[in-house]
Write a protein that holds these residues in place. Structure first.
Motif, PDB file in Angstrom:
ATOM      1  N   ILE A 220      59.329 -22.990   1.891  1.00  0.00           N
ATOM      2  CA  ILE A 220      58.197 -22.667   1.349  1.00  0.00           C
ATOM      3  C   ILE A 220      57.164 -21.707   1.612  1.00  0.00           C
ATOM      4  N   ALA A 221      57.316 -21.815   3.068  1.00  0.00           N
ATOM      5  CA  ALA A 221      56.322 -20.689   3.873  1.00  0.00           C
ATOM      6  C   ALA A 221      56.916 -19.123   3.725  1.00  0.00           C
TER       7      ALA A 221
ATOM      8  N   TYR B 285      62.778 -34.189  -1.337  1.00  0.00           N
ATOM      9  CA  TYR B 285      61.925 -35.496  -1.664  1.00  0.00           C
ATOM     10  C   TYR B 285      60.498 -34.799  -2.449  1.00  0.00           C
TER      11      TYR B 285
ATOM     12  N   TYR C  48      67.849 -36.816   4.299  1.00  0.00           N
ATOM     13  CA  TYR C  48      67.201 -36.053   5.293  1.00  0.00           C
ATOM     14  C   TYR C  48      66.577 -37.365   6.083  1.00  0.00           C
TER      15      TYR C  48
ATOM     16  N   GLU D  86      67.903 -17.193   6.371  1.00  0.00           N
ATOM     17  CA  GLU D  86      67.643 -18.502   6.043  1.00  0.00           C
ATOM     18  C   GLU D  86      69.184 -19.042   6.369  1.00  0.00           C
ATOM     19  N   LYS D  87      68.875 -20.175   7.424  1.00  0.00           N
ATOM     20  CA  LYS D  87      69.958 -20.795   8.015  1.00  0.00           C
ATOM     21  C   LYS D  87      71.051 -21.479   7.187  1.00  0.00           C
TER      22      LYS D  87
ATOM     23  N   ARG E 196      47.447 -38.320   2.012  1.00  0.00           N
ATOM     24  CA  ARG E 196      48.123 -37.405   1.341  1.00  0.00           C
ATOM     25  C   ARG E 196      47.473 -36.269   0.806  1.00  0.00           C
TER      26      ARG E 196
ATOM     27  N   GLY F  50      50.027 -34.950   4.610  1.00  0.00           N
ATOM     28  CA  GLY F  50      50.356 -34.872   3.241  1.00  0.00           C
ATOM     29  C   GLY F  50      49.778 -33.438   2.660  1.00  0.00           C
TER      30      GLY F  50
ATOM     31  N   ASP G 108      54.917 -24.939   8.930  1.00  0.00           N
ATOM     32  CA  ASP G 108      55.278 -26.078   9.814  1.00  0.00           C
ATOM     33  C   ASP G 108      55.598 -25.692  11.444  1.00  0.00           C
TER      34      ASP G 108
ATOM     35  N   ASP H 206      53.286 -33.870  -2.923  1.00  0.00           N
ATOM     36  CA  ASP H 206      52.025 -33.950  -3.896  1.00  0.00           C
ATOM     37  C   ASP H 206      51.641 -32.530  -3.482  1.00  0.00           C
TER      38      ASP H 206
ATOM     39  N   GLU I  22      71.052 -16.595  10.755  1.00  0.00           N
ATOM     40  CA  GLU I  22      69.749 -16.777  11.736  1.00  0.00           C
ATOM     41  C   GLU I  22      69.431 -15.629  12.596  1.00  0.00           C
TER      42      GLU I  22
ATOM     43  N   ARG J 281      68.511 -25.372  -1.181  1.00  0.00           N
ATOM     44  CA  ARG J 281      68.509 -26.665  -1.057  1.00  0.00           C
ATOM     45  C   ARG J 281      68.599 -27.519  -2.108  1.00  0.00           C
TER      46      ARG J 281
ATOM     47  N   GLY K  98      51.439 -30.488   4.102  1.00  0.00           N
ATOM     48  CA  GLY K  98      52.372 -29.570   4.957  1.00  0.00           C
ATOM     49  C   GLY K  98      52.644 -28.342   3.872  1.00  0.00           C
ATOM     50  N   ALA K  99      53.010 -28.757   2.599  1.00  0.00           N
ATOM     51  CA  ALA K  99      53.458 -27.617   1.660  1.00  0.00           C
ATOM     52  C   ALA K  99      52.234 -26.702   1.386  1.00  0.00           C
TER      53      ALA K  99
HETATM   54  C1  LIG Z   1      59.442 -36.868   3.623  1.00  0.00           C
HETATM   55  C2  LIG Z   1      58.496 -36.114   3.581  1.00  0.00           C
HETATM   56  C3  LIG Z   1      57.236 -35.785   2.435  1.00  0.00           C
HETATM   57  C4  LIG Z   1      56.367 -34.912   2.416  1.00  0.00           C
HETATM   58  N1  LIG Z   1      55.432 -35.003   1.510  1.00  0.00           N
HETATM   59  C5  LIG Z   1      54.768 -33.913   1.407  1.00  0.00           C
HETATM   60  C6  LIG Z   1      53.568 -33.865   0.544  1.00  0.00           C
HETATM   61  O1  LIG Z   1      53.349 -34.947  -0.505  1.00  0.00           O
HETATM   62  N2  LIG Z   1      52.889 -32.734   0.499  1.00  0.00           N
HETATM   63  C7  LIG Z   1      52.661 -31.845   1.031  1.00  0.00           C
HETATM   64  O2  LIG Z   1      52.008 -30.791   0.965  1.00  0.00           O
HETATM   65  N3  LIG Z   1      53.741 -31.824   2.156  1.00  0.00           N
HETATM   66  C8  LIG Z   1      54.730 -32.841   2.355  1.00  0.00           C
HETATM   67  N4  LIG Z   1      55.674 -32.781   3.200  1.00  0.00           N
HETATM   68  C9  LIG Z   1      55.679 -31.840   4.114  1.00  0.00           C
HETATM   69  C10 LIG Z   1      56.227 -30.366   3.752  1.00  0.00           C
HETATM   70  O3  LIG Z   1      57.591 -30.674   3.078  1.00  0.00           O
HETATM   71  C11 LIG Z   1      56.232 -29.348   4.719  1.00  0.00           C
HETATM   72  O4  LIG Z   1      55.049 -29.192   5.185  1.00  0.00           O
HETATM   73  C12 LIG Z   1      56.761 -27.861   4.137  1.00  0.00           C
HETATM   74  O5  LIG Z   1      58.075 -28.028   3.432  1.00  0.00           O
HETATM   75  C13 LIG Z   1      56.752 -26.629   5.333  1.00  0.00           C
HETATM   76  O6  LIG Z   1      57.113 -25.737   4.729  1.00  0.00           O
HETATM   77  P1  LIG Z   1      57.694 -24.616   5.731  1.00  0.00           P
HETATM   78  O7  LIG Z   1      58.400 -23.262   4.766  1.00  0.00           O
HETATM   79  O8  LIG Z   1      56.886 -24.274   6.771  1.00  0.00           O
HETATM   80  O9  LIG Z   1      59.009 -25.544   6.492  1.00  0.00           O
HETATM   81  P2  LIG Z   1      60.337 -25.911   5.732  1.00  0.00           P
HETATM   82  O10 LIG Z   1      60.263 -26.529   4.254  1.00  0.00           O
HETATM   83  O11 LIG Z   1      61.104 -26.645   6.729  1.00  0.00           O
HETATM   84  O12 LIG Z   1      61.296 -24.675   5.709  1.00  0.00           O
HETATM   85  C14 LIG Z   1      61.989 -24.174   6.776  1.00  0.00           C
HETATM   86  C15 LIG Z   1      63.130 -23.145   6.513  1.00  0.00           C
HETATM   87  O13 LIG Z   1      63.733 -22.525   7.777  1.00  0.00           O
HETATM   88  C16 LIG Z   1      65.062 -22.722   7.482  1.00  0.00           C
HETATM   89  N5  LIG Z   1      65.556 -22.825   8.970  1.00  0.00           N
HETATM   90  C17 LIG Z   1      65.382 -23.776   9.702  1.00  0.00           C
HETATM   91  N6  LIG Z   1      65.676 -23.209  11.147  1.00  0.00           N
HETATM   92  C18 LIG Z   1      66.361 -21.972  10.930  1.00  0.00           C
HETATM   93  C19 LIG Z   1      66.809 -20.916  11.614  1.00  0.00           C
HETATM   94  N7  LIG Z   1      67.283 -20.986  12.903  1.00  0.00           N
HETATM   95  N8  LIG Z   1      67.056 -19.668  10.918  1.00  0.00           N
HETATM   96  C20 LIG Z   1      66.794 -19.569   9.900  1.00  0.00           C
HETATM   97  N9  LIG Z   1      66.252 -20.377   9.034  1.00  0.00           N
HETATM   98  C21 LIG Z   1      65.971 -21.691   9.676  1.00  0.00           C
HETATM   99  C22 LIG Z   1      65.183 -24.055   6.857  1.00  0.00           C
HETATM  100  O14 LIG Z   1      66.540 -24.098   6.592  1.00  0.00           O
HETATM  101  C23 LIG Z   1      64.253 -24.258   5.764  1.00  0.00           C
HETATM  102  O15 LIG Z   1      64.813 -23.459   4.606  1.00  0.00           O
HETATM  103  C24 LIG Z   1      56.543 -33.702   3.186  1.00  0.00           C
HETATM  104  C25 LIG Z   1      57.618 -33.577   4.167  1.00  0.00           C
HETATM  105  C26 LIG Z   1      58.518 -34.965   4.581  1.00  0.00           C
HETATM  106  C27 LIG Z   1      59.559 -34.750   5.372  1.00  0.00           C
END
Ligand SMILES: Cc1cc2nc3c(=O)[nH]c(=O)nc-3n(C[C@H](O)[C@H](O)[C@H](O)COP(=O)(O)OP(=O)(O)OC[C@H]3O[C@@H](n4cnc5c(N)ncnc54)[C@H](O)[C@@H]3O)c2cc1C
Length: 393
Positions: free
Chosen positions: A10-11, A40, A267, A30-31, A384, A299, A289, A43, A125, A36, A301-302
């Motif tokens: 997402i980020a 899940y 997951y 992207e790893k 959340r 709640g 994250d 919100d 990676e 994907r 994180g996204a």
């Molecule tokens: C069960 C559950 C419920 C949730 N519910 C909510 C909610 O209701 N509302 C909300 O806002 N947030 C929620 N979250 C949190 C939210 O999913 C995360 O905060 C959000 O996905 C963070 O985004 P991100 O892009 O930082 O990390 P991620 O979404 O984890 O993306 C990281 C990416 O990096 C990739 N990656 C990992 N390692 C490597 C590497 N070495 N090299 C290259 N790529 C790599 C991964 O494959 C992935 O594509 C929930 C989380 C969980 C687990």
């Protein structure tokens, strides 16, 4: 500017969108070798909603949104105890500025926005990198080597870039004492017995949620408290842990466990928050994250991942001179870190209400939920949905 983004979640995808819009040249690695699956339900509201509005993608997010009719709270045997109308909650809590969607659906949407403009290398990676204060030279696992102005770690809670630049996971990850699992069940028999509500069954120390998703399937979400820590996440250990935690539960939980264990695609992770004194080191910076995981207990994180990516790109937008980069990274961190820390505190505070330890707390929680106007209910529903302090976009 040339930027390397590690992580196409997402980020990372949001950041690539904005950097490209500002005239920079991002490369995403992207790893995972494919986009994907759904994962899940998320919100979505608050700062991420506002940043999505600026991206002009709200109408497309509406297209992946799930209209949930009601939240149904079940007793241990699966008998419905009470339910709350979701449309009213959504209106009261967020003035309808809120969506529910599957995480994978959002990632696909974000990917579709950059696919033709930004290079995304799946299955790749960062193998190693070095920086000299002005540039980052990175070696990728596809064998290539290149030089970038900035390396961004957008690779999630167990960030590899964080580890390479700042040190091992356990220096920054704060375990919260819970494990969570999520998977999708495609079984007409189980689906038949469940209508269109978002079901939650909570017993002391554990909670199971089940909700229907497109394709006549059910998505599941499990969370349980654990005094022990797991260091082995092999399918065998995950199976043992899930049976240990949920094996004695009623309703359709035994069937769900069976389906989860024959399929794969589960997951499973420990709930943790990421806390760091600083999110940047030279020309390396973290987003989402990777640096500020608030965990599902908070709640948002996204939402914070999207607003973090937006803010970082905005700060880098005007940078044309090399010496401005450090200032832009510092301003990004200065804007995002305080609201992230606030949400982390709120998440930790709400844990005992989200997964109550004992029947007394569970009873108080449920009584409060029934009176959705009570302050505890508002707090719980906002666990959340917490507003926290806002991020100025
Ligand atoms: C069960 C559950 C419920 C949730 N519910 C909510 C909610 O209701 N509302 C909300 O806002 N947030 C929620 N979250 C949190 C939210 O999913 C995360 O905060 C959000 O996905 C963070 O985004 P991100 O892009 O930082 O990390 P991620 O979404 O984890 O993306 C990281 C990416 O990096 C990739 N990656 C990992 N390692 C490597 C590497 N070495 N090299 C290259 N790529 C790599 C991964 O494959 C992935 O594509 C929930 C989380 C969980 C687990």
């Amino acid at each position: 500017m040339k930027l390397l983004i590690s992580g196409g979640g997402i980020a990372g995808l949001t950041l690539a969108f904005w950097l490209h819009s500002h005239g920079h040249e991002p490369l995403v690695v992207e790893k995972s070798s494919r986009l994907r699956d759904e994962g899940y339900m998320i919100d979505f509201f608050g700062p991420g909603y506002e940043a999505s509005e600026k991206m002009s993608i709200l109408s497309e997010i509406e297209g992946i949104h799930y209209q949930i009719p009601r939240l149904a709270f079940l007793g241990p045997s699966g008998k419905e105890r009470f339910s709350l109308g979701y449309a009213t909650l959504r209106k009261n809590l967020f003035g309808d500025r809120h969506f529910n969607f599957m995480r994978g659906d959002l990632e696909r949407l974000l990917y579709s926005k950059i696919r033709d403009r930004v290079e995304v290398r799946l299955g790749t990676e960062v193998a190693s990198f070095e920086q000299d204060g002005a540039q980052v030279r990175a070696k990728l696992t596809d064998g290539s080597t290149d030089t970038f102005d900035v390396l961004v770690g957008a690779d999630g809670v167990h960030s590899r870039i964080r580890e390479l630049a700042f040190g091992p996971d356990d220096s920054f990850e704060r375990p919260l004492g819970y494990y969570t699992a999520a998977f999708i069940v495609d079984d007409p028999k189980i689906r038949e017995g469940v209508d269109d509500a978002f079901y939650t069954l909570t017993v002391p120390g554990r909670q199971v949620a089940v909700y229907p998703i497109r394709g006549d399937r059910l998505a599941t979400f499990f969370i349980h408290k654990a005094e022990h820590r797991l260091y082995d996440f092999s399918p065998q250990m995950v199976r043992e842990e899930l049976y240990w935690a949920y094996g004695g539960m009623g309703w359709i939980v035994p069937e769900l466990l069976e389906r989860c264990l024959d399929g794969g695609g589960v997951y499973f992770d420990e709930l943790a928050q990421v806390e760091m004194p600083s999110w940047r080191r030279g020309r390396v910076v973290l987003v989402g994250d990777a640096c500020g995981c608030v965990s599902l207990l908070a709640g948002q994180g996204a939402s914070m991942a999207i607003s973090g990516a937006y803010t970082l790109a905005e700060e880098l937008a005007e940078v044309r001179e090399e010496e401005d980069i450090a200032g832009a990274l510092a301003r990004y961190e200065g804007k995002l870190k305080p609201p992230v820390e606030k949400r982390q505190q709120e998440g930790r505070r709400m844990a005992r209400w989200f997964v109550p330890d004992n029947r007394a707390i569970l009873a108080v929680r449920d009584a409060a939920m029934r009176m959705t106007t009570s302050s505890l209910a508002s707090l719980l529903l906002r666990h959340r949905f917490a507003s926290g302090n806002t991020v100025k976009l």
